[in-house]
Design a protein around this motif. Structure first.
Motif, mmCIF file in Angstrom:
data_model
loop_
_atom_site.group_PDB
_atom_site.id
_atom_site.type_symbol
_atom_site.label_atom_id
_atom_site.label_comp_id
_atom_site.label_asym_id
_atom_site.label_seq_id
_atom_site.Cartn_x
_atom_site.Cartn_y
_atom_site.Cartn_z
ATOM 1 N N SER A 180 0.810 -1.208 0.000
ATOM 2 C CA SER A 180 0.000 0.000 0.000
ATOM 3 C C SER A 180 0.841 1.255 0.000
ATOM 4 O O SER A 180 0.318 2.360 -0.033
ATOM 5 C CB SER A 180 -0.918 -0.003 1.229
ATOM 6 N N VAL A 181 2.182 1.096 0.054
ATOM 7 C CA VAL A 181 3.070 2.261 0.049
ATOM 8 C C VAL A 181 3.064 2.904 -1.321
ATOM 9 O O VAL A 181 2.937 2.223 -2.334
ATOM 10 C CB VAL A 181 4.507 1.811 0.419
ATOM 11 N N ASP A 182 3.209 4.219 -1.364
ATOM 12 C CA ASP A 182 3.244 4.911 -2.651
ATOM 13 C C ASP A 182 4.356 4.379 -3.510
ATOM 14 O O ASP A 182 5.288 3.745 -3.029
ATOM 15 C CB ASP A 182 3.453 6.421 -2.424
ATOM 16 N N ALA A 183 4.310 4.656 -4.802
ATOM 17 C CA ALA A 183 5.365 4.268 -5.723
ATOM 18 C C ALA A 183 6.655 4.938 -5.319
ATOM 19 O O ALA A 183 6.682 5.777 -4.425
ATOM 20 C CB ALA A 183 4.984 4.648 -7.147
ATOM 21 N N ARG B 247 8.753 -5.361 -3.370
ATOM 22 C CA ARG B 247 10.152 -5.491 -2.947
ATOM 23 C C ARG B 247 11.060 -4.648 -3.833
ATOM 24 O O ARG B 247 12.001 -4.014 -3.352
ATOM 25 C CB ARG B 247 10.580 -6.961 -3.010
ATOM 26 N N GLU B 248 10.780 -4.639 -5.132
ATOM 27 C CA GLU B 248 11.602 -3.860 -6.055
ATOM 28 C C GLU B 248 11.477 -2.373 -5.772
ATOM 29 O O GLU B 248 12.462 -1.643 -5.812
ATOM 30 C CB GLU B 248 11.175 -4.163 -7.497
ATOM 31 N N LEU C 64 15.396 2.724 -1.175
ATOM 32 C CA LEU C 64 16.599 2.644 -0.342
ATOM 33 C C LEU C 64 17.844 3.010 -1.139
ATOM 34 O O LEU C 64 18.790 3.592 -0.594
ATOM 35 C CB LEU C 64 16.748 1.240 0.248
ATOM 36 N N GLU C 65 17.870 2.671 -2.425
ATOM 37 C CA GLU C 65 19.020 3.022 -3.262
ATOM 38 C C GLU C 65 19.152 4.530 -3.415
ATOM 39 O O GLU C 65 20.258 5.072 -3.412
ATOM 40 C CB GLU C 65 18.881 2.358 -4.635
ATOM 41 N N VAL C 66 18.021 5.223 -3.541
ATOM 42 C CA VAL C 66 18.051 6.689 -3.630
ATOM 43 C C VAL C 66 18.608 7.283 -2.342
ATOM 44 O O VAL C 66 19.449 8.188 -2.363
ATOM 45 C CB VAL C 66 16.641 7.241 -3.920
#
Length: 243
Positions: free
Chosen positions: A16-19, A50-51, A57-59
């Motif tokens: 449900s988290v935003d893109a 997951r992607e 996290l990479e940002v």
């Protein structure tokens, strides 16, 4: 009445988290609505979630800043934390083996770290960038769960927090450029360290060496030709005098 497991609740929360872009109106589909006879679809939704978590996290790992609402970001970090911890072999050991390896049970390690993360209310810890770096490559950095747990605990036992960034959210190309710049800076620093330590400079490129060799041979040929010409002139002068 069937009570949903903690894992299913986590998947629903993350889905449900935003893109990845926090300013986008798109929302990741809730896979919990397709449980009856649609397990393949649920698995795809979970993979997408997951992607997206990984991209966020990479940002953060590249910029040291965050743009998402802290509660949503906290959910993503908690999800990634549990996923990473579950990848270590200690998670599948018996209780006795876990106590021998970790000094406590695996579930106690997970709960302790997750509680340390969720106790941040106003914002993420100022060590957020390092936390993301660890969670993105945990097994590559720490071979054993005990060392990973200590590193995570150290980065969560802080009190200072970060505030949400007001800068424009970086696009994928921007993040790639930041990574390239960071790699270039690391290479430059290694070269400087080598010079300071008296290390020999890197060997010249093979093509450059060959070009220099060719130039040297040409110069040698020219020199020999010049000497032969002078020798011929010297021999011709006495012959002219005798005539």
């Amino acid at each position: 009445m069937e009570v949903p497991s903690n894992e299913n609740l986590e998947q629903t929360a993350v889905s449900s988290v935003d893109a990845v872009n926090p300013h986008s109106d798109d929302v990741v589909p809730d896979s919990s609505n397709h449980r009856d006879g649609e397990q393949d679809s649920e698995q795809r939704d979970d993979d997408v979630s997951r992607e997206e978590v990984r991209k966020v996290l990479e940002v953060i790992a590249s910029t040291g800043k965050f743009w998402h609402d802290w509660d949503k970001l906290k959910t993503m970090l908690s999800f990634q934390l549990k996923q990473v911890l579950a990848e270590f072999p200690e998670a599948k050991m018996t209780s006795e083996q876990q106590y021998a390896s970790l000094g406590e049970s695996y579930s106690e390690v997970v709960n302790k770290l997750d509680d340390a993360l969720t106790c941040f209310i106003e914002g993420p810890p100022f060590t957020l960038q390092r936390l993301c770096e660890i969670l993105l490559d945990a097994k590559g950095i720490y071979p054993h769960l005990s060392k990973l747990a200590l590193a995570l605990e150290k980065n969560l036992l802080v009190t200072s927090t970060l505030t949400i960034s007001t800068d424009p959210f970086p696009q994928a190309t921007t993040v790639h450029e930041l990574d390239e710049q960071e790699n270039a800076n690391e290479k430059q620093q290694l070269q400087l360290d080598g010079i300071e330590n008296g290390t020999e400079p890197p060997v010249a490129d093979k093509d450059e060496v060959m070009a220099e060799a060719d130039t040297g041979e040409d110069m040698t040929i020219d020199t020999v030709a010049s000497e032969d010409a002078k020798s011929s002139e010297t021999k011709s002068e006495p012959d002219a005098n005798n005539a």
